[in-house]
Write a protein that holds these residues in place. Structure first.
Motif, PDB file in Angstrom:
ATOM      1  N   SER A 111       0.839  -1.185   0.000  1.00 59.28           N
ATOM      2  CA  SER A 111       0.000   0.000   0.000  1.00 59.28           C
ATOM      3  C   SER A 111       0.879   1.242   0.000  1.00 59.28           C
ATOM      4  N   SER A 112       0.520   2.208  -0.807  1.00 52.68           N
ATOM      5  CA  SER A 112       1.295   3.442  -0.860  1.00 52.68           C
ATOM      6  C   SER A 112       0.833   4.450   0.177  1.00 52.68           C
ATOM      7  N   VAL A 113      -0.227   4.129   0.920  1.00 49.76           N
ATOM      8  CA  VAL A 113      -0.826   5.107   1.820  1.00 49.76           C
ATOM      9  C   VAL A 113       0.173   5.592   2.861  1.00 49.76           C
ATOM     10  N   GLN A 114       0.763   4.667   3.636  1.00 48.69           N
ATOM     11  CA  GLN A 114       1.651   5.112   4.702  1.00 48.69           C
ATOM     12  C   GLN A 114       2.929   5.738   4.176  1.00 48.69           C
ATOM     13  N   ARG A 115       3.444   5.217   3.056  1.00 50.83           N
ATOM     14  CA  ARG A 115       4.655   5.819   2.476  1.00 50.83           C
ATOM     15  C   ARG A 115       4.409   7.264   2.080  1.00 50.83           C
ATOM     16  N   LEU A 116       3.299   7.509   1.410  1.00 54.18           N
ATOM     17  CA  LEU A 116       2.964   8.872   1.015  1.00 54.18           C
ATOM     18  C   LEU A 116       2.549   9.715   2.211  1.00 54.18           C
ATOM     19  N   ALA A 117       1.884   9.073   3.181  1.00 52.81           N
ATOM     20  CA  ALA A 117       1.407   9.813   4.346  1.00 52.81           C
ATOM     21  C   ALA A 117       2.563  10.392   5.150  1.00 52.81           C
ATOM     22  N   ARG A 118       3.657   9.650   5.261  1.00 51.36           N
ATOM     23  CA  ARG A 118       4.797  10.136   6.044  1.00 51.36           C
ATOM     24  C   ARG A 118       5.272  11.498   5.536  1.00 51.36           C
ATOM     25  N   LEU A 119       5.374  11.627   4.223  1.00 55.28           N
ATOM     26  CA  LEU A 119       5.841  12.887   3.634  1.00 55.28           C
ATOM     27  C   LEU A 119       4.838  14.006   3.887  1.00 55.28           C
ATOM     28  N   GLU A 120       3.568  13.722   3.665  1.00 53.57           N
ATOM     29  CA  GLU A 120       2.512  14.717   3.868  1.00 53.57           C
ATOM     30  C   GLU A 120       2.431  15.119   5.334  1.00 53.57           C
ATOM     31  N   MET A 121       2.535  14.137   6.225  1.00 53.39           N
ATOM     32  CA  MET A 121       2.422  14.400   7.656  1.00 53.39           C
ATOM     33  C   MET A 121       3.594  15.223   8.178  1.00 53.39           C
ATOM     34  N   GLN A 122       4.818  14.887   7.738  1.00 55.86           N
ATOM     35  CA  GLN A 122       5.978  15.639   8.219  1.00 55.86           C
ATOM     36  C   GLN A 122       5.944  17.074   7.731  1.00 55.86           C
ATOM     37  N   SER A 123       5.518  17.264   6.488  1.00 51.91           N
ATOM     38  CA  SER A 123       5.393  18.607   5.944  1.00 51.91           C
ATOM     39  C   SER A 123       4.387  19.427   6.739  1.00 51.91           C
ATOM     40  N   ALA A 127       5.229  22.713   9.213  1.00 52.49           N
ATOM     41  CA  ALA A 127       4.613  23.990   8.857  1.00 52.49           C
ATOM     42  C   ALA A 127       3.703  24.521   9.962  1.00 52.49           C
ATOM     43  N   SER A 128       3.091  23.619  10.717  1.00 51.73           N
ATOM     44  CA  SER A 128       2.107  24.036  11.722  1.00 51.73           C
ATOM     45  C   SER A 128       2.631  23.982  13.150  1.00 51.73           C
ATOM     46  N   GLY A 129       3.808  23.366  13.348  1.00 47.20           N
ATOM     47  CA  GLY A 129       4.338  23.223  14.694  1.00 47.20           C
ATOM     48  C   GLY A 129       3.522  22.276  15.551  1.00 47.20           C
ATOM     49  N   THR A 130       3.011  21.208  14.933  1.00 47.95           N
ATOM     50  CA  THR A 130       2.146  20.270  15.650  1.00 47.95           C
ATOM     51  C   THR A 130       2.692  18.842  15.560  1.00 47.95           C
ATOM     52  N   TYR A 131       2.001  17.952  16.222  1.00 54.17           N
ATOM     53  CA  TYR A 131       2.263  16.518  16.212  1.00 54.17           C
ATOM     54  C   TYR A 131       1.166  15.888  15.368  1.00 54.17           C
ATOM     55  N   VAL A 132       1.528  15.148  14.319  1.00 59.15           N
ATOM     56  CA  VAL A 132       0.544  14.644  13.354  1.00 59.15           C
ATOM     57  C   VAL A 132       0.458  13.124  13.453  1.00 59.15           C
ATOM     58  N   VAL A 133      -0.770  12.621  13.408  1.00 57.26           N
ATOM     59  CA  VAL A 133      -1.035  11.197  13.620  1.00 57.26           C
ATOM     60  C   VAL A 133      -1.875  10.649  12.483  1.00 57.26           C
ATOM     61  N   LEU A 134      -1.540   9.458  12.023  1.00 56.90           N
ATOM     62  CA  LEU A 134      -2.369   8.689  11.100  1.00 56.90           C
ATOM     63  C   LEU A 134      -2.863   7.465  11.860  1.00 56.90           C
ATOM     64  N   SER A 150       6.792  17.940  14.708  1.00 55.21           N
ATOM     65  CA  SER A 150       7.453  19.089  14.112  1.00 55.21           C
ATOM     66  C   SER A 150       8.894  19.159  14.573  1.00 55.21           C
ATOM     67  N   LYS A 151       9.723  19.809  13.797  1.00 56.61           N
ATOM     68  CA  LYS A 151      11.145  19.956  14.130  1.00 56.61           C
ATOM     69  C   LYS A 151      11.452  21.439  14.347  1.00 56.61           C
TER      70      LYS A 151
END
Length: 284
Positions: A111-123, A127-134, A150-151
Motif C-alpha cells: 500500500s502506498s498510503v503510509q509511504r505517502l502519508a509520512r511525507l505529507e504528515m511531516q510537511s 509547517a504548523s508546529g504540531t504533532y501529526v497522527v495517522l 514538528s522539528k
C-alpha cells in the motif's frame, strides 16, 4: 498521558463482546452466515496484546477477552504451534511472534498510503508546529499507524505506532465514525453504549457533535477536552478500496486556539487529507 483504556472490573469481556458483536453484525448483513466463533476467539486473543503489555498469561488473556480459561489455554497452545504466539516457560506467559508481524506487513507492504502519508504528515507538522497522527479503527478503538512531530518538537506524546485510544472519546474516533457507512456506525455505537454505562449520555452528545462537525466542516476538534493542555483537530481520510483512516494534528491548547483552528489548521488538515487521497489514487 494514557493512551490505553483503563482496566476495571466492568471491563471483563468488553474486547471479546465488541469483536463478537461487530463481526456478527457485519457477517449477517453481508452474507447471512453465522460467525465462525473459534476464529473470532483466536483473533480476539491476538488482539489482546499491546506494545504496553507485550507479555500476557492465561488469566490476563481471559480478563482482556472474556473467553473461558480452558478455551484460552487450548487456543493459545494452538497459536504457539502455528507460530503466532511465543511462550516463555520461565514467565509462563505469551507474546506475539513473528508470524503476526508478517501478517501486518503483508497488509501494508504493497500500500502506498503510509509511504505517502509520512511525507505529507511531516510537511504538515513542520509547517504548523504540531504533532501529526495517522490512525485506523480496530473494533471500538482507534489504533495509531504513523506519527510525525514538528522539528523542533513542541510536545512529547506517547502516541507511537500501535497505541490505542477509545473511539468514543477521541476526536480521531469521531472523525472515523463520521466516515463510516450509517449502518456500520449504528452497530458500533450500540456496542459503545453497552460499554459506557452512565457515561453514555455525555459520550453520545460529544460523538454526535463530532460527527456533525466533520460532516459540515470536514474535520472535528477537541480544544482542551481530550487532554486539558492539548488541542486536537481530526479529519477522515477515505481512500477507495481501503478502510477509512483518520489524519489528526495535536498541539498545545495555548497555540491551537479556536480562531487558528477554524481559520488555518482545520481547512489545511482537510486539504492535506484530500491531497493524500489524490496522491494515492495517482500512485496506484
Amino acid at each position: 498521558m494514557s493512551t490505553q483504556p483503563s482496566r476495571n472490573a466492568g471491563a471483563h469481556q468488553t474486547r471479546w463482546d465488541s469483536a463478537l458483536s461487530d463481526s456478527a453484525h457485519a457477517s449477517r448483513e453481508q452474507t447471512g452466515a453465522a460467525m465462525v466463533v473459534p476464529l473470532a476467539r483466536s483473533l480476539a486473543i491476538l488482539g489482546a496484546f499491546t506494545p504496553q503489555e507485550p507479555w500476557l498469561g492465561n488469566q490476563e488473556i481471559v480478563f482482556e477477552t472474556g473467553i473461558p480459561a480452558p478455551t484460552v489455554s487450548r487456543m493459545a497452545r494452538s497459536l504457539v504451534a502455528l507460530g503466532y504466539l511465543h511462550y516463555s516457560p520461565a514467565q509462563r506467559k505469551y507474546r506475539l511472534a513473528a508470524s503476526v508481524l508478517a501478517l501486518g506487513y503483508a497488509a501494508i507492504a504493497h500500500s502506498s498510503v503510509q509511504r505517502l502519508a509520512r511525507l505529507e504528515m511531516q510537511s504538515f507538522a513542520d509547517a504548523s508546529g504540531t504533532y501529526v497522527v495517522l490512525a485506523a479503527r480496530d473494533r471500538l478503538d482507534v489504533i495509531v499507524l504513523e506519527t510525525c512531530a514538528s522539528k523542533p518538537a513542541t510536545i512529547d506524546l506517547e502516541l507511537h505506532a500501535g497505541a490505542r485510544l477509545r473511539i468514543a472519546s477521541s476526536p480521531m474516533g469521531w472523525a472515523l465514525l463520521a466516515a463510516l457507512p450509517e449502518l456500520e456506525r449504528f452497530y458500533l455505537l450500540g456496542n459503545v453504549e453497552r460499554r459506557a454505562g452512565r457515561d453514555w449520555p455525555h459520550l453520545r452528545r460529544r460523538i454526535s457533535e463530532g460527527i456533525s462537525q466533520t460532516h459540515n466542516a470536514g474535520y472535528c476538534t477537541s480544544l482542551g477536552e481530550w487532554e486539558p493542555d492539548l488541542a486536537i483537530v481530526a479529519a477522515p481520510l477515505v481512500i477507495r478500496d481501503q478502510t477509512p483512516l483518520v489524519l489528526a494534528c495535536i498541539g498545545p491548547s495555548a497555540k491551537l486556539g479556536r480562531a487558528r483552528v477554524e481559520r488555518e489548521l482545520g481547512p489545511r488538515l482537510v486539504a492535506a487529507a484530500q491531497h493524500l487521497q489524490e496522491q494515492v489514487l495517482f500512485d496506484d
